[in-house]
Design a protein around this motif. Structure first.
Motif, mmCIF file in Angstrom:
data_model
loop_
_atom_site.group_PDB
_atom_site.id
_atom_site.type_symbol
_atom_site.label_atom_id
_atom_site.label_comp_id
_atom_site.label_asym_id
_atom_site.label_seq_id
_atom_site.Cartn_x
_atom_site.Cartn_y
_atom_site.Cartn_z
ATOM 1 N N ARG A 47 6.822 47.094 21.327
ATOM 2 C CA ARG A 47 7.662 47.733 20.318
ATOM 3 C C ARG A 47 8.924 46.898 20.134
ATOM 4 N N TYR A 48 9.333 46.723 18.891
ATOM 5 C CA TYR A 48 10.582 46.021 18.569
ATOM 6 C C TYR A 48 11.319 46.797 17.490
ATOM 7 N N GLY B 128 18.776 47.797 15.827
ATOM 8 C CA GLY B 128 18.267 47.454 17.145
ATOM 9 C C GLY B 128 19.266 46.616 17.914
ATOM 10 N N MET B 129 19.104 46.586 19.220
ATOM 11 C CA MET B 129 20.083 45.913 20.076
ATOM 12 C C MET B 129 19.482 44.834 20.966
ATOM 13 N N ALA B 130 18.191 44.525 20.803
ATOM 14 C CA ALA B 130 17.567 43.574 21.723
ATOM 15 C C ALA B 130 16.456 42.782 21.049
ATOM 16 N N ILE B 131 16.402 41.483 21.382
ATOM 17 C CA ILE B 131 15.254 40.649 21.037
ATOM 18 C C ILE B 131 14.210 40.872 22.131
ATOM 19 N N GLU B 132 13.054 41.366 21.745
ATOM 20 C CA GLU B 132 12.022 41.659 22.735
ATOM 21 C C GLU B 132 11.231 40.394 23.078
ATOM 22 N N ILE C 28 5.228 48.001 15.986
ATOM 23 C CA ILE C 28 4.482 48.229 17.217
ATOM 24 C C ILE C 28 3.204 47.397 17.218
ATOM 25 N N TRP C 29 2.718 47.104 18.402
ATOM 26 C CA TRP C 29 1.436 46.426 18.603
ATOM 27 C C TRP C 29 0.479 47.424 19.235
ATOM 28 N N ILE C 30 -0.580 47.735 18.528
ATOM 29 C CA ILE C 30 -1.628 48.623 19.019
ATOM 30 C C ILE C 30 -2.791 47.741 19.464
#
Length: 283
Positions: A113-114, A139-143, A102-104
């Motif tokens: 979030r990734y 996970g199922m996606a490249i963010e 996560i990026w805070i």
């Protein structure tokens, strides 16, 4: 935009989230003192469990996690954004968790979030036997890369490092910095860590920031360390050390380097990488 100093942190997470939060708070203070404008922390900074069952018992939703809340408060107090690897529960399967980053932001809000795509299933002769897919949901996606004050950041996690397609995809989406928060094993770290990180920087012409776990977490897990920041030419700008003594919990450390997007543009303009999509499908 001029160069921006960022910090990469290194610690030895255990099964105690309270202990790990204190270690991260120490790294935050060090980063602030060093003049960093962001701090990048390793994969699984919230905890490293002995078993998958223990992990499932430890995991908490973000809104109930004292670890995440503590980092949000610190980010807001110090106006220091934090990129950190954590675990999240899987609602439909109480035996599995999510491995996420996560990026805070500087206000303490979670803005990105990734979820880790590639899971670490390995059986190395004379080395570790780990099957992450047994207790972690893939996970199922490249963010898409997200905006920061010092460039567009694309997130990956640890074992994703071995698959160049994900970093090339992030570069096509505009990434200028690619992150690899990790908990590399010692045998694989010795063999491949620096080589793969430099390769990802060179082939994408991006800055690479790789925050790593280090040292012995428990009786089964030891991490390689050697957190790095690498420039788009493949030069290692900053690097921390590895294990000191087997069985010792290493002192949390940071190192810093400058992200210079003008230098990145110079590399890209002097050596443009134009893929022949007429010859092969773009990965």
């Amino acid at each position: 935009m001029g160069p921006t100093r960022v910090a990469v942190g290194q610690l030895t997470s255990t099964a105690s989230m309270a202990h790990n939060l204190r270690q991260c708070q120490l790294l935050i203070k060090k980063a602030v003192q060093a003049g960093a404008k962001a701090l990048f922390l390793p994969e699984a900074s919230d905890y490293i469990a002995l078993t998958g069952e223990e992990s499932a018992n430890l995991v908490k939703p973000i809104e109930k996690s004292e670890f995440v809340h503590g980092l949000q408060v610190a980010a807001n107090n110090h106006k220091l954004p934090i990129h950190v690897g954590i675990h999240e529960p899987v609602e439909a399967d109480s035996t599995k968790v999510k491995n996420t980053v996560i990026w805070i932001d500087e206000q303490g809000d979670i803005e990105h979030r990734y979820q880790k795509i590639h899971l670490f299933d390995v059986n190395i002769k004379g080395g570790p036997i780990l099957t992450e897919s047994k207790w972690v949901e893939k996970g199922m996606a490249i963010e898409p890369p997200f905006e920061t004050s010092f460039g567009k950041v694309g997130s990956t996690i640890c074992f994703d490092l071995r698959f160049p397609e994900i970093s090339l995809n992030l570069r096509r989406q505009g990434a200028q910095i690619i992150t690899y928060p990790s908990a590399f094993t010692v045998p694989t770290g010795l063999a491949h860590w620096a080589t793969l990180l430099r390769a990802r920087a060179i082939e994408t012409q991006c800055y690479v920031i790789a925050a790593a776990q280090v040292g012995r977490h428990n009786e089964k897990r030891v991490s390689y360390g050697h957190s790095m920041i690498i420039d788009p030419w493949g030069q290692v700008l900053a690097e921390l050390g590895g294990n000191k003594h087997d069985g010792e919990v290493n002192e949390p450390e940071i190192t810093t380097a400058e992200i210079d997007l003008d230098f990145m543009e110079k590399v890209r303009s002097e050596m443009p990488l134009q893929r022949r999509t007429d010859v092969y499908p773009e990965v």
